[in-house]
Design a protein around this motif. Structure first.
Motif, PDB file in Angstrom:
ATOM      1  N   GLY A 102       0.817  -1.216   0.000  1.00 51.31           N
ATOM      2  CA  GLY A 102       0.000   0.000   0.000  1.00 51.31           C
ATOM      3  C   GLY A 102       0.847   1.260   0.000  1.00 51.31           C
ATOM      4  O   GLY A 102       0.550   2.230  -0.699  1.00 51.31           O
ATOM      5  N   ALA A 103       1.922   1.257   0.767  1.00 46.95           N
ATOM      6  CA  ALA A 103       2.820   2.414   0.804  1.00 46.95           C
ATOM      7  C   ALA A 103       3.494   2.621  -0.551  1.00 46.95           C
ATOM      8  O   ALA A 103       3.658   3.754  -1.010  1.00 46.95           O
ATOM      9  CB  ALA A 103       3.868   2.245   1.904  1.00 46.95           C
ATOM     10  N   LEU A 104       3.878   1.527  -1.211  1.00 40.85           N
ATOM     11  CA  LEU A 104       4.502   1.635  -2.533  1.00 40.85           C
ATOM     12  C   LEU A 104       3.516   2.193  -3.555  1.00 40.85           C
ATOM     13  O   LEU A 104       3.873   3.042  -4.375  1.00 40.85           O
ATOM     14  CB  LEU A 104       5.039   0.277  -2.983  1.00 40.85           C
ATOM     15  CG  LEU A 104       5.869   0.277  -4.255  1.00 40.85           C
ATOM     16  CD1 LEU A 104       7.103   1.172  -4.108  1.00 40.85           C
ATOM     17  CD2 LEU A 104       6.298  -1.136  -4.615  1.00 40.85           C
ATOM     18  N   VAL A 105       2.271   1.737  -3.503  1.00 39.98           N
ATOM     19  CA  VAL A 105       1.245   2.277  -4.400  1.00 39.98           C
ATOM     20  C   VAL A 105       1.011   3.757  -4.090  1.00 39.98           C
ATOM     21  O   VAL A 105       0.934   4.588  -5.008  1.00 39.98           O
ATOM     22  CB  VAL A 105      -0.071   1.473  -4.288  1.00 39.98           C
ATOM     23  CG1 VAL A 105      -1.217   2.187  -4.980  1.00 39.98           C
ATOM     24  CG2 VAL A 105       0.114   0.077  -4.864  1.00 39.98           C
ATOM     25  N   ALA A 106       0.926   4.088  -2.816  1.00 40.19           N
ATOM     26  CA  ALA A 106       0.672   5.484  -2.429  1.00 40.19           C
ATOM     27  C   ALA A 106       1.779   6.416  -2.898  1.00 40.19           C
ATOM     28  O   ALA A 106       1.515   7.518  -3.379  1.00 40.19           O
ATOM     29  CB  ALA A 106       0.493   5.584  -0.916  1.00 40.19           C
ATOM     30  N   VAL A 107       3.016   5.993  -2.782  1.00 44.25           N
ATOM     31  CA  VAL A 107       4.123   6.860  -3.199  1.00 44.25           C
ATOM     32  C   VAL A 107       4.259   6.873  -4.720  1.00 44.25           C
ATOM     33  O   VAL A 107       4.775   7.833  -5.293  1.00 44.25           O
ATOM     34  CB  VAL A 107       5.446   6.459  -2.512  1.00 44.25           C
ATOM     35  CG1 VAL A 107       6.104   5.276  -3.179  1.00 44.25           C
ATOM     36  CG2 VAL A 107       6.414   7.626  -2.472  1.00 44.25           C
ATOM     37  N   SER A 108       3.776   5.846  -5.393  1.00 46.69           N
ATOM     38  CA  SER A 108       3.899   5.772  -6.848  1.00 46.69           C
ATOM     39  C   SER A 108       2.805   6.544  -7.580  1.00 46.69           C
ATOM     40  O   SER A 108       3.078   7.243  -8.549  1.00 46.69           O
ATOM     41  CB  SER A 108       3.866   4.316  -7.316  1.00 46.69           C
ATOM     42  OG  SER A 108       4.945   3.615  -6.780  1.00 46.69           O
ATOM     43  N   VAL A 109       1.570   6.401  -7.141  1.00 43.01           N
ATOM     44  CA  VAL A 109       0.460   7.001  -7.884  1.00 43.01           C
ATOM     45  C   VAL A 109      -0.399   7.949  -7.054  1.00 43.01           C
ATOM     46  O   VAL A 109      -1.330   8.536  -7.578  1.00 43.01           O
ATOM     47  CB  VAL A 109      -0.447   5.910  -8.505  1.00 43.01           C
ATOM     48  CG1 VAL A 109       0.334   5.045  -9.471  1.00 43.01           C
ATOM     49  CG2 VAL A 109      -1.106   5.057  -7.441  1.00 43.01           C
ATOM     50  N   GLY A 110      -0.103   8.075  -5.780  1.00 38.13           N
ATOM     51  CA  GLY A 110      -0.924   8.912  -4.919  1.00 38.13           C
ATOM     52  C   GLY A 110      -0.875  10.380  -5.307  1.00 38.13           C
ATOM     53  O   GLY A 110       0.161  10.886  -5.727  1.00 38.13           O
ATOM     54  N   PRO A 111      -1.996  11.085  -5.182  1.00 32.50           N
ATOM     55  CA  PRO A 111      -2.045  12.490  -5.590  1.00 32.50           C
ATOM     56  C   PRO A 111      -1.112  13.396  -4.777  1.00 32.50           C
ATOM     57  O   PRO A 111      -0.601  14.378  -5.290  1.00 32.50           O
ATOM     58  CB  PRO A 111      -3.509  12.877  -5.361  1.00 32.50           C
ATOM     59  CG  PRO A 111      -4.037  11.849  -4.419  1.00 32.50           C
ATOM     60  CD  PRO A 111      -3.249  10.604  -4.646  1.00 32.50           C
ATOM     61  N   PHE A 112      -0.854  13.037  -3.519  1.00 32.61           N
ATOM     62  CA  PHE A 112       0.062  13.842  -2.702  1.00 32.61           C
ATOM     63  C   PHE A 112       1.439  13.920  -3.333  1.00 32.61           C
ATOM     64  O   PHE A 112       2.048  14.963  -3.436  1.00 32.61           O
ATOM     65  CB  PHE A 112       0.160  13.247  -1.291  1.00 32.61           C
ATOM     66  CG  PHE A 112       1.337  13.774  -0.515  1.00 32.61           C
ATOM     67  CD1 PHE A 112       1.269  15.012   0.081  1.00 32.61           C
ATOM     68  CD2 PHE A 112       2.511  13.052  -0.418  1.00 32.61           C
ATOM     69  CE1 PHE A 112       2.359  15.515   0.776  1.00 32.61           C
ATOM     70  CE2 PHE A 112       3.593  13.546   0.269  1.00 32.61           C
ATOM     71  CZ  PHE A 112       3.511  14.785   0.877  1.00 32.61           C
ATOM     72  N   TRP A 113       1.952  12.793  -3.789  1.00 33.35           N
ATOM     73  CA  TRP A 113       3.317  12.734  -4.309  1.00 33.35           C
ATOM     74  C   TRP A 113       3.416  13.273  -5.726  1.00 33.35           C
ATOM     75  O   TRP A 113       4.441  13.786  -6.122  1.00 33.35           O
ATOM     76  CB  TRP A 113       3.836  11.294  -4.251  1.00 33.35           C
ATOM     77  CG  TRP A 113       3.983  10.828  -2.847  1.00 33.35           C
ATOM     78  CD1 TRP A 113       3.070  10.109  -2.130  1.00 33.35           C
ATOM     79  CD2 TRP A 113       5.075  11.074  -1.966  1.00 33.35           C
ATOM     80  NE1 TRP A 113       3.536   9.880  -0.865  1.00 33.35           N
ATOM     81  CE2 TRP A 113       4.769  10.462  -0.735  1.00 33.35           C
ATOM     82  CE3 TRP A 113       6.283  11.740  -2.101  1.00 33.35           C
ATOM     83  CZ2 TRP A 113       5.631  10.492   0.343  1.00 33.35           C
ATOM     84  CZ3 TRP A 113       7.141  11.768  -1.021  1.00 33.35           C
ATOM     85  CH2 TRP A 113       6.815  11.157   0.185  1.00 33.35           C
ATOM     86  N   ARG A 114       2.355  13.150  -6.514  1.00 27.71           N
ATOM     87  CA  ARG A 114       2.400  13.593  -7.905  1.00 27.71           C
ATOM     88  C   ARG A 114       2.566  15.100  -8.027  1.00 27.71           C
ATOM     89  O   ARG A 114       3.205  15.582  -8.941  1.00 27.71           O
ATOM     90  CB  ARG A 114       1.114  13.191  -8.637  1.00 27.71           C
ATOM     91  CG  ARG A 114       1.203  11.879  -9.312  1.00 27.71           C
ATOM     92  CD  ARG A 114       0.100  11.725 -10.316  1.00 27.71           C
ATOM     93  NE  ARG A 114      -1.186  12.166  -9.841  1.00 27.71           N
ATOM     94  CZ  ARG A 114      -2.182  11.383  -9.510  1.00 27.71           C
ATOM     95  NH1 ARG A 114      -2.059  10.107  -9.613  1.00 27.71           N
ATOM     96  NH2 ARG A 114      -3.321  11.873  -9.096  1.00 27.71           N
TER      97      ARG A 114
END
Length: 148
Positions: free
Chosen positions: A78-90
């Motif tokens: 979940g953390a890898l998905v969040a950092v890869s495609v999450g709106p916060f990181w984009r």
């Protein structure tokens, strides 16, 4: 038939220096830099999932191996998905700044290092970092190789 998880207790004890801890701590440190530098950008989801993976590995896995391994794997994935495609990181956090990896890349690398250890202990697949440990580092240690 192979049991899940492959190791009921990773390496016989979760207190040992697993590279899961190194990876999660690297990812948490990088996320803390974002949190500190930009107080409106708080990577709460990534930090929460990383903390959940630590609880799953260190506190839950030894007592309830199936639940602990699932929490660990789900938290890291979940953390890898969040950092890869999450709106916060984009928005404001690219993968590379100039010719150097940015904080987002360091978070992802930390998660991948942790996943390497979690996957090896959960499903028994030989992973790159564990292979390096077994073939190159462990034989150099005093007292002979340490099996993991």
């Amino acid at each position: 038939m192979v049991s899940f998880p492959y190791h009921a207790v990773p390496d016989g004890t979760v207190i040992a220096p697993h590279h899961l801890y190194i990876g999660v701590l690297l990812a948490l440190l990088a996320a803390a830099v974002v949190w500190d530098d930009s107080r409106t950008d708080e990577p709460v989801m990534v930090v929460g999932l990383l903390c959940a993976s630590l609880v799953g590995f260190a506190a839950t896995w030894p007592e309830w191996p199936v639940v602990g391994s699932l929490i660990t794997l789900a938290g890291l994935a979940g953390a890898l998905v969040a950092v890869s495609v999450g709106p916060f990181w984009r928005g404001r956090h690219p993968w590379i700044v100039g010719r150097r990896p940015a904080v987002r890349s360091l978070v992802a690398v930390g998660i991948l290092v942790a996943l390497d250890d979690a996957v090896e202990h959960a499903v028994g697949l030989p992973t790159p970092l564990d292979t390096v440990w077994k073939l190159a580092i462990a034989p150099l240690l005093p007292g002979g190789p340490i099996s993991v």
